[in-house]
Design an enzyme around this catalytic site. Structure first.
Site, PDB file in Angstrom:
ATOM      1  N   CYS A 114       0.830  -1.205   0.000  1.00  0.00           N
ATOM      2  CA  CYS A 114       0.000   0.000   0.000  1.00  0.00           C
ATOM      3  C   CYS A 114       0.865   1.255   0.000  1.00  0.00           C
ATOM      4  CB  CYS A 114      -0.972  -0.045   1.194  1.00  0.00           C
ATOM      5  SG  CYS A 114      -2.375   1.062   0.982  1.00  0.00           S
ATOM      6  N   HIS A 165      -3.556  -5.595   0.836  1.00  0.00           N
ATOM      7  CA  HIS A 165      -2.941  -5.839   2.145  1.00  0.00           C
ATOM      8  C   HIS A 165      -2.944  -7.322   2.512  1.00  0.00           C
ATOM      9  CE1 HIS A 165      -2.592  -1.679   3.735  1.00  0.00           C
ATOM     10  NE2 HIS A 165      -3.630  -1.430   2.949  1.00  0.00           N
ATOM     11  N   GLU A 168      -1.266  -8.719   4.716  1.00  0.00           N
ATOM     12  CA  GLU A 168      -1.142  -8.866   6.185  1.00  0.00           C
ATOM     13  C   GLU A 168      -2.504  -8.779   6.867  1.00  0.00           C
ATOM     14  OE1 GLU A 168      -0.799  -6.062   4.681  1.00  0.00           O
ATOM     15  OE2 GLU A 168      -1.223  -4.352   5.999  1.00  0.00           O
TER      16      GLU A 168
END
Lengths: 226, 737
Positions: A89, A203, A205
């Site tokens: 990002c 993302h 994560e």
């Protein structure tokens, strides 16, 4: 397999550093958060992650100020020696601003911030990052950005394809292209020519456990464990 | 001390102080005030800061329970959520600023409520917001302006919350003509802290330094607290300079610096500078501790040249905190804030005089006793009068209007802005940062995050059916408490406490004051009956433009705990073939209903009956049956009744339903009887589920299917349902662009 050491960068305004640490720790990695004024990285770092957020508020172009932070010199040196660098990002934006990755990220075509789960297609797995993913597999990963509209000129785009640098494209659940932000060719993630610097707007994560809606990010980050 | 004031009558009028107030001030000071002092009294005695109209009615709110760590009176309330963890939360309004300047008004509302949370030592982990707009549907200027306000407010919330890295996980958006001249923007933040590491807004220990941290002070927001304590007129556009300008990046730095500071033991007390800025923070901190304070205003970091002591005391510049620290820790604290590129300056110290003494380049410029400013703030006993409109609408029923067939009614209701999916709004908010979000905007009813530290989940929901509050100000407020609690309980969490944000019209109008008084009674009753105490909140009055007041709007946010984060109950269909039950007593109750508004074109009738016992039985059933894994999903019934609840469940799951509900009148599928839910159960669990019902009425109404929505005489394909439910909002709000 020795425990991998992951350094996660923290600029003023970074807000995904703890999520990133949590994700890599859930994969058994050793992690450290590196303040942006650090001039050196530990010599035994295996992966540098430039985490998401709003470095310096993104009041200028996203990532445009962060590239001047002292730590970015160390990251460039690390990358130039072949070290793995992942920008997620805002981290992707920082890496393009720092010219560690080609192209640029503009404001989303519809001008709004967009936050949702989005499907992505694995275009290439011939690289460390996506080595645990199957080519053409469709994964479901959150996106959350205002400036995710990937742009690169025609020659640059040809080079990306020629060198197998296009890693991920935005799609629907069936794998057909579906573009949430106006990115050239619906591109969501790329690598450098040498395949050691990676950047993506989604993302991974945030997609580490089914409890939160998807665990598809695990396979992606696991690529760095080998 | 500076000279006394000339033209005192003009000065009092500018500060919205009465001659009576002025006499009182002279009595407190035992002399004439100067301008700085008058400004201080004006801010502290403004409606916004002093609660002078509302205080009388707020007394007696239930505020205690074994799990309440801190009730009202601090920057936010705190509850124990087990294993040494505490949830800190509060809701606040930013209505007036958002109407004047939607982006900055909404943004700074979000910034302000987050500061209220992290000043308590808690890291903000979830935001909700409750937004009320006027009519957006028409081709006229009013609707076009309302659409502009929707876009601006959402953009402002998105811009601030996203940058802070705090997920905005839900809320509500509704529309009614009564908000055409006064939109409402209510923002809620919840933070997490260790229960023995909560920080309070106090200033004690003689000689301890008073330190200013955060952004520099400018002239923005000057007099904001006073502005928001008045009604709007045509001239209100000129008030734009009283709206603060937000800088979420600086607030993010302030958050991180404060979190770093809280790990040390340097802090005695800390408070954010919100409404009335340095004035309210310093007076409240000293007041809570019975201390005095000296402040050197020339030491306050300034954004511009030429600012006066008056400006420094009344500026509402954002992203600032005042803290009282242990003597000797000054440099260590300054170092932390410098690391985060923030200003930090020792500007004064705690004294034992009980007075606030202000200095400007060594010369005393104001001296005001601390206690009387807050203790002796005027408390008004404003006249109340039951509004005349209530009698006129009580006996109105849907039978007074031409009958509409159910299919036609359904097609209208499912397309109404209140019902349709708000992806256009919630997808602009980062809902997943911090990686805790289990259930979020668009997934119906309560929003849920997990707590990494203890394996539990926190459910939260903000609700207020304003039509109910209009037809019955007391019952409607109680219904808001009930519905917010029900939403939380339907996710399997036990509702523990509420925060409220009481938005009403002009308190100088006895009918509005009556609505307010009744609303407070309703909240007291419901909170006591449901054992969900009020742990904090906010009152916003003067939501009136050109004499038109908004509907009574007591926004209620309830927070509850689910002991097992892996056992959160969702609100939409889970599996084709599962059985559907309607639990709770249904009747032909349409007072204040969505049906009455959209189909009959009026807001009238008698509020559906409130039955706390039945409500609690429903909560117990769902919470306990979910613990035994007997339930697949559970959705509360509210606006639009069973027909609309089932349609939302279908649209959001991509599954259909085949349902027949027994009714007295065929229109009852849209009735809004309270204390009801649709519950999905696997066939093998039905017996065990039924065994837990006790006295609760329960009807098997059908099954989850693969295609089509079918409820009694209403049918719609999933494709058609999708095309309305998911696309209507954007189509309306973006039509001017």
């Amino acid at each position: 397999m020795s425990r991998k050491k992951v350094a996660v960068l923290q600029f003023p305004g970074t807000n995904c550093e703890h999520d990133t640490v949590h994700a890599f720790e859930s994969l058994g990695c050793e992690t450290q958060i590196i303040w942006h004024k650090a001039e050196k990285l530990d010599s035994d770092v295996d992966l540098v992650v430039v985490a998401g957020g709003f470095s310096y508020g993104d009041y200028l172009r996203s990532g445009a100020i962060a590239k001047f932070s002292p730590v970015m010199e160390a990251v460039k040196e690390f990358a130039n020696k072949g070290g793995n660098v992942l920008g997620i990002c805002n981290g992707f934006q920082v890496l393009t601003e720092a010219r560690l990755l080609p192209g640029a990220l503009k404001r989303n075509e519809h001008l709004h911030f967009i936050s949702k789960h989005h499907h992505l297609k694995v275009v290439s797995n011939e690289n460390t990052f996506l080595s645990e993913c199957t080519k053409d597999a469709v994964v479901n990963i959150p996106i959350a950005h205002h400036d995710g509209n990937f742009y690169i000129d025609e020659d640059g785009l040809k080079d990306l394809y020629k060198n197998d640098q296009v890693l991920l494209q935005y799609t629907d659940a069936t794998g057909s292209l579906s573009n949430p932000n106006g990115s050239v060719d619906s591109i969501a993630g790329i690598s450098n020519k040498e395949k050691n610097v990676f950047g993506l707007m989604p993302h991974p994560e945030r997609a580490m456990e089914e409890l939160l809606g998807s665990a598809d990010g695990r396979k992606m980050l696991e690529g760095f464990l080998k | 001390m500076p000279a006394q004031l000339e033209n005192i009558n003009d000065v009092l009028a500018q500060h919205k102080l009465s001659q009576l107030d002025y006499a009182h001030i002279k009595e407190i000071l035992k002399r004439e005030p100067n301008l700085v002092e008058l400004g201080i009294f004006s801010a502290m005695w403004s409606e916004h800061c002093s609660y002078k109209s509302s205080k009388k009615h707020l007394n007696g709110f239930p505020t205690k329970a074994p799990w309440v760590i801190q009730g009202p009176g601090e920057n936010a309330g705190v509850i124990d959520i087990g294993d040494g963890m505490a949830a800190v939360f509060k809701m606040e309004s930013h209505n007036h600023p958002s109407f004047i300047e939607p982006y900055q008004g909404a943004a700074t509302g979000v910034g302000g409520i987050m500061r209220d949370i992290f000043t308590m030592g808690a890291r903000p982990v979830a935001n909700l917001n409750a937004l009320r707009f006027g009519n957006v549907m028409n081709d006229d200027e009013v609707s076009a302006h309302q659409r502009f306000l929707v876009r601006g407010v959402v953009d402002g919330i998105s811009g601030y919350g996203n940058c802070m890295g705090v997920p905005t996980i839900g809320g509500e958006v509704s529309f009614d003509e009564c908000y055409n001249g006064n939109i409402l923007v209510n923002a809620f933040t919840l933070g997490l802290a260790k229960s023995d590491e909560i920080f309070y807004g106090k200033a004690e220990g003689i000689g301890n330094p008073v330190i200013y941290v955060g952004s520099k002070t400018g002239r923005d927001g000057l007099g904001g607290a006073v502005m928001s304590s008045d009604s709007f007129t045509e001239e209100s556009k000129n008030l734009r300079p009283t709206v603060q300008v937000g800088d979420p990046f600086t607030e993010k730095l302030l958050l991180e610096a404060c979190m770093e500071l809280f790990k040390t033991d340097y802090v005695v007390g800390i408070q954010d500078m919100g409404a009335a800025g340095l004035t309210s923070s310093s007076f409240e901190m000293a007041g809570r501790s019975g201390s005095g304070m000296i402040m050197h205003l020339d030491k306050v970091p300034a954004r511009e040249e030429g600012m006066t002591p008056y400006d420094f005391m009344l500026s509402e510049s954002q992203e600032r905190m005042l803290l009282c620290a242990k003597k000797g820790s000054e440099q260590a604290i300054i170092d932390i804030f410098e690391k985060w590129d923030l200003d930090a300056a020792v500007i004064g110290e705690v004294t034992d005089t009980g007075d606030m003494e202000l200095f400007w380049h060594g010369e005393k410029c104001a001296e005001v006793p601390v206690d009387p400013v807050s203790e002796e703030a005027p408390i008004l006993d404003r006249p109340v009068k039951r509004p005349a409109y209530l009698d006129a609408l009580k006996d109105v029923s849907i039978n007074d209007f031409a009958k509409v067939n159910n299919q036609e009614a359904f097609e209208k209701l499912i397309a109404s802005m209140e019902v349709v999916d708000k992806a256009w709004v919630y997808e602009q908010y980062d809902s997943m940062v911090q990686t805790n979000t289990i259930k979020k905007g668009g997934q119906l009813d309560a929003s849920v995050i997990r707590v990494k530290e203890n394996g539990k989940a926190l459910a939260m929901s903000s609700d207020c059916n304003v039509r109910y509050c209009y037809v019955d100000p007391k019952g409607g407020a109680a219904a808001a408490v009930i519905e917010a609690g029900r939403n939380v309980a339907m996710s399997g969490a036990r509702p523990l406490a509420i925060t409220d944000c009481l938005n009403y019209g002009n308190p100088e109008n006895p009918e509005v004051m009556w609505q307010f008084a009744e609303g407070c009674l309703g909240i007291k009753e419901a909170c006591a009956e449901l054992t969900t105490p009020v742990i904090g909140g906010n009152v916003s009055l003067y939501n009136e433009t050109n004499g038109v007041s908004v509907f009574p709007t007591p926004s209620i946010a309830t927070v509850g705990v689910n002991d097992d984060q892996d056992n959160v109950l969702f609100s939409n269909f889970q599996e084709v073939g599962n059985e559907l039950f309607l639990v709770g007593k249904s009747a032909s109750e349409f007072g204040g209903s969505l049906y009455m508004k959209e189909i009959c074109g009026t807001v009238a009738g008698e509020l559906p009956v409130i039955n706390y016992k039945a409500e609690l039985e429903l909560w117990e059933l769902v919470i306990e049956a979910n613990k035994k894994n007997l339930l697949e999903c559970s959705k509360d019934l509210s606006s639009g009744g069973a027909a609309i609840a089932l349609a939302k469940m279908a649209a959001t799951s991509g599954k259909g339903c085949d349902v027949v509900i027994s009714t007295d009148d065929e229109r009852d599928i849209f009735a809004e009887s309270m204390s009801r839910a649709i519950i999905e159960v696997k066939t093998e669990n039905v017996e065990a589920f039924k065994a837990m019902l006790g006295n609760l009425p329960c009807e098997k109404i059908g099954t989850v299917t693969a295609a089509d929505y079918k409820v009694n005489d209403v049918e719609m394909s999933l494709e058609q349902l999708d095309s309305v439910y998911f696309y209507q909002f954007e189509k309306i709000i973006q039509r001017d662009i």
